[in-house]
Design a protein around this motif. Structure first.
Motif, PDB file in Angstrom:
ATOM      1  N   THR A   1       0.818  -1.205   0.000  1.00 27.50           N
ATOM      2  CA  THR A   1       0.000   0.000   0.000  1.00 27.50           C
ATOM      3  C   THR A   1       0.856   1.261   0.000  1.00 27.50           C
ATOM      4  OG1 THR A   1      -1.599  -1.242   1.290  1.00 27.50           O
ATOM      5  CG2 THR A   1      -1.941   1.118   1.164  1.00 27.50           C
ATOM      6  N   ALA A   2       1.877   1.278   0.874  1.00 30.17           N
ATOM      7  CA  ALA A   2       2.717   2.474   0.963  1.00 30.17           C
ATOM      8  C   ALA A   2       3.428   2.715  -0.364  1.00 30.17           C
ATOM      9  CB  ALA A   2       3.736   2.310   2.090  1.00 30.17           C
ATOM     10  N   GLY A   3       3.860   1.643  -1.021  1.00 32.23           N
ATOM     11  CA  GLY A   3       4.555   1.763  -2.300  1.00 32.23           C
ATOM     12  C   GLY A   3       3.638   2.349  -3.367  1.00 32.23           C
ATOM     13  N   GLN A   4       2.401   1.844  -3.386  1.00 33.49           N
ATOM     14  CA  GLN A   4       1.429   2.348  -4.357  1.00 33.49           C
ATOM     15  C   GLN A   4       1.146   3.833  -4.111  1.00 33.49           C
ATOM     16  OE1 GLN A   4      -1.651  -0.489  -4.024  1.00 33.49           O
ATOM     17  NE2 GLN A   4      -1.148  -1.302  -6.048  1.00 33.49           N
ATOM     18  N   MET A   5       1.024   4.160  -2.812  1.00 36.51           N
ATOM     19  CA  MET A   5       0.759   5.557  -2.459  1.00 36.51           C
ATOM     20  C   MET A   5       1.891   6.462  -2.921  1.00 36.51           C
ATOM     21  SD  MET A   5      -0.860   5.705   1.291  1.00 36.51           S
ATOM     22  CE  MET A   5       0.126   7.146   1.587  1.00 36.51           C
ATOM     23  N   ILE A  41       4.679  13.555   6.892  1.00 39.58           N
ATOM     24  CA  ILE A  41       3.487  13.684   7.738  1.00 39.58           C
ATOM     25  C   ILE A  41       2.220  13.480   6.901  1.00 39.58           C
ATOM     26  CG2 ILE A  41       2.203  15.274   9.228  1.00 39.58           C
ATOM     27  CD1 ILE A  41       4.672  15.414  10.707  1.00 39.58           C
ATOM     28  N   LYS A  42       2.188  14.158   5.754  1.00 37.29           N
ATOM     29  CA  LYS A  42       1.024  13.998   4.865  1.00 37.29           C
ATOM     30  C   LYS A  42       0.908  12.543   4.434  1.00 37.29           C
ATOM     31  CE  LYS A  42       0.453  18.375   2.437  1.00 37.29           C
ATOM     32  NZ  LYS A  42       1.063  19.064   1.310  1.00 37.29           N
ATOM     33  N   PHE A  43       2.079  11.968   4.111  1.00 35.61           N
ATOM     34  CA  PHE A  43       2.116  10.591   3.651  1.00 35.61           C
ATOM     35  C   PHE A  43       1.571   9.642   4.729  1.00 35.61           C
ATOM     36  CE2 PHE A  43       4.031   6.530   2.569  1.00 35.61           C
ATOM     37  CZ  PHE A  43       3.965   6.504   1.185  1.00 35.61           C
ATOM     38  N   ALA A  44       2.020   9.855   5.959  1.00 30.99           N
ATOM     39  CA  ALA A  44       1.608   8.985   7.065  1.00 30.99           C
ATOM     40  C   ALA A  44       0.104   9.114   7.322  1.00 30.99           C
ATOM     41  CB  ALA A  44       2.390   9.340   8.320  1.00 30.99           C
ATOM     42  N   LYS A  45      -0.397  10.351   7.213  1.00 25.93           N
ATOM     43  CA  LYS A  45      -1.822  10.611   7.434  1.00 25.93           C
ATOM     44  C   LYS A  45      -2.649   9.776   6.454  1.00 25.93           C
ATOM     45  CE  LYS A  45      -2.789  15.113   9.095  1.00 25.93           C
ATOM     46  NZ  LYS A  45      -2.807  16.523   8.819  1.00 25.93           N
ATOM     47  N   LEU A  47      -1.626   7.169   4.689  1.00 29.81           N
ATOM     48  CA  LEU A  47      -1.389   5.733   4.888  1.00 29.81           C
ATOM     49  C   LEU A  47      -2.277   5.205   6.017  1.00 29.81           C
ATOM     50  CD1 LEU A  47       0.339   3.263   4.060  1.00 29.81           C
ATOM     51  CD2 LEU A  47       1.988   3.920   5.823  1.00 29.81           C
ATOM     52  N   ALA A  48      -2.346   5.992   7.102  1.00 26.92           N
ATOM     53  CA  ALA A  48      -3.161   5.581   8.250  1.00 26.92           C
ATOM     54  C   ALA A  48      -4.626   5.447   7.824  1.00 26.92           C
ATOM     55  CB  ALA A  48      -3.035   6.602   9.377  1.00 26.92           C
ATOM     56  N   LYS A  49      -5.103   6.389   7.009  1.00 26.28           N
ATOM     57  CA  LYS A  49      -6.494   6.375   6.567  1.00 26.28           C
ATOM     58  C   LYS A  49      -6.764   5.135   5.711  1.00 26.28           C
ATOM     59  CE  LYS A  49      -9.867   9.589   4.787  1.00 26.28           C
ATOM     60  NZ  LYS A  49     -10.000  10.710   3.870  1.00 26.28           N
ATOM     61  N   LYS A  50      -5.852   4.892   4.771  1.00 25.45           N
ATOM     62  CA  LYS A  50      -6.027   3.754   3.857  1.00 25.45           C
ATOM     63  C   LYS A  50      -5.996   2.420   4.582  1.00 25.45           C
ATOM     64  CE  LYS A  50      -5.113   4.841  -0.843  1.00 25.45           C
ATOM     65  NZ  LYS A  50      -4.313   4.674  -2.022  1.00 25.45           N
ATOM     66  N   MET A  51      -5.171   2.351   5.624  1.00 31.39           N
ATOM     67  CA  MET A  51      -4.995   1.070   6.321  1.00 31.39           C
ATOM     68  C   MET A  51      -5.892   0.980   7.563  1.00 31.39           C
ATOM     69  SD  MET A  51      -2.341  -0.428   4.646  1.00 31.39           S
ATOM     70  CE  MET A  51      -1.713  -1.624   5.787  1.00 31.39           C
ATOM     71  N   SER A  52      -6.807   1.924   7.737  1.00 33.97           N
ATOM     72  CA  SER A  52      -7.679   2.007   8.918  1.00 33.97           C
ATOM     73  C   SER A  52      -6.884   2.010  10.220  1.00 33.97           C
ATOM     74  CB  SER A  52      -8.677   0.836   8.965  1.00 33.97           C
ATOM     75  OG  SER A  52      -9.261   0.642   7.736  1.00 33.97           O
TER      76      SER A  52
END
Ligand code: ATP
Length: 403
Positions: A1-5, A41-45, A47-52
């Protein structure tokens, strides 16, 4: 997921550090560190949303932690585009931001990255010869000023060397010796020293690390009172056996391993001199009080149990050892050379300490006793009587209390 993002963000993301090192060493590692060449920070935000999951931020350092629903933590850092100022005459070297990020790390083996974008997934990034060092089992810093920049890396070098059974490289070793000659440890805060010391003393190969710290002069640099002598060395070696024996019993509560070894390091230091150590380590009042208590209870119990000639009853063993925190009990066990005392301590840890009685404060209340400190005393004496099998079962315990 992180890679795709990362692909969607139009940037690169990497897994870095210990995780990559441990994959190449085929060792387990569950600490996932990501570096992204965009706002972490934006990335982590996202990622957290996508991964619940949820994310926590450290805005100052542009880092974040994403906590996934299964509890797995993923650290996300921003590869910063900074310009390194090189000494005048030298040309400015252009570095990609991941290279800059890796260059700031401690050792080559910790400065590896792996692409996770789908288009380049799994591609290893090795700018500094880490694969060769992993093969040669060498701990090597990335540039000559590394230890000047951060002297705690000296302790980290020893920790990784002992953990993986590697060797600190020749040049790196010389730079460690130079750094120690320059007294660089003096400018380190007590907090940072204790943090690294705890990490070392909580690893598996503690006696090896302590000997290495001593041999290189690290213990002396931390505080001259901590240098090794033969009795400390003996106890520390024996502590390793005692601690692993104890951990195999799977008893509760588990002990603080670093504190137990720290007792060994401080063996023979007088009470007033210990003050210097507590000050150097910037121990809080609570931490200091805890250590003073630990050392005093050991002193008292060791004085009582070490000189025993005749056989001890279970109640006597319990009376001597129960005021001592578990770390102290293990320390006494490692210090004694007498098998009989080791046996008593083993009996205390595996049975006497855990034996419960049937009566409680409620029973004492029912007997008409006024609540107060005598409750604890009565229950303690009942436990002693039970340990020596003088009373058995609840009825006999109640009779005992009445008498
Ligand atoms: P461990 O297996 O003990 O967790 P680790 O390599 O993951 O080892 P951490 O302390 O979690 O170590 O640090 C993560 C990464 O951050 C390291 O791999 C290293 O690249 C970098 N790092 C940590 N501390 C320092 C330091 N003092 N100086 C430079 N880089 C550091």
């Amino acid at each position: 997921t992180a890679g795709q993002m990362a692909e969607e963000f139009g940037t690169e993301a990497y897994v870095v550090g210990g995780f990559v090192r441990d994959i190449l060493l085929t060792k387990p590692n569950f600490d996932l560190d990501l570096v992204v060449e965009t706002d972490g920070i934006k990335f982590a935000k996202k990622l957290a949303k996508k991964m619940s999951g949820r994310a926590k931020y450290h805005r100052k350092f542009k880092t974040a932690v994403v906590i996934l629903p299964d509890g797995q933590r993923v650290d996300v850092a921003t590869a910063r585009l900074e310009y390194y100022e090189y000494p005048a005459a030298l040309p400015t070297v252009e570095l990609s931001s991941i290279k800059m990020d890796l260059y700031r790390r401690d050792f080559t083996v910790n400065a590896l990255a792996v692409h996770i974008n789908p288009s380049s997934f799994g591609k290893l990034v090795d700018f500094f010869g880490a694969q060769r060092d992993l093969k040669d089992r060498t701990i090597r810093i990335l540039h000559a000023l590394s230890f000047v920049e951060d002297p705690t890396r000296i302790m980290r070098a020893i920790r990784f060397e002992q953990r993986f059974d590697f060797r600190i490289g020749g040049q790196t070793l010389n730079l460690i010796k130079n750094a120690l000659k320059l007294n660089l440890f003096n400018k380190l805060s007590g907090y940072r020293i204790v943090h690294e010391l705890k990490l070392i003393l909580n690893e598996d190969a503690v006696p090896g690390s302590i000997k290495r710290m001593d041999e290189l002069g690290v213990l002396e640099a931390i505080h001259p009172l901590l240098v090794l002598n033969s009795s400390r060395e003996q106890v520390i070696t024996e502590l390793e056996r005692v601690i692993s024996w104890h951990s195999l019993l799977y008893l509760e509560p588990t002990i603080s391993v670093w504190k137990t070894y720290f007792l060994g390091l401080c063996m023979g230091i007088s009470k007033p001199k210990m003050e210097q150590i507590y000050n150097r380590f910037s121990f809080s009042q609570t931490e200091e009080r805890e250590f003073v208590h630990l050392r005093e209870t050991i002193f008292w119990a060791a004085g009582n149990i070490m000189n025993i000639r005749e056989e001890l009853k279970p109640s006597e063993i319990y009376t001597i050892l129960h005021p001592v925190p578990l770390e102290g009990v293990l320390f006494i066990m490692a210090r004694t050379k007498r098998d009989m005392i080791k046996k008593y301590i083993s009996q205390y840890l595996t049975t006497l300490r855990l034996q419960t009685i049937d009566i409680t404060g409620d029973d004492l209340k029912e007997l008409g006793l006024i609540p107060g400190p005598q409750y604890a005393q009565l229950l303690f004496e009942t436990k002693l009587a039970c340990l020596d099998s003088l009373v058995k079962g609840k009825d006999e315990q109640l009779e005992f209390v009445k008498k």
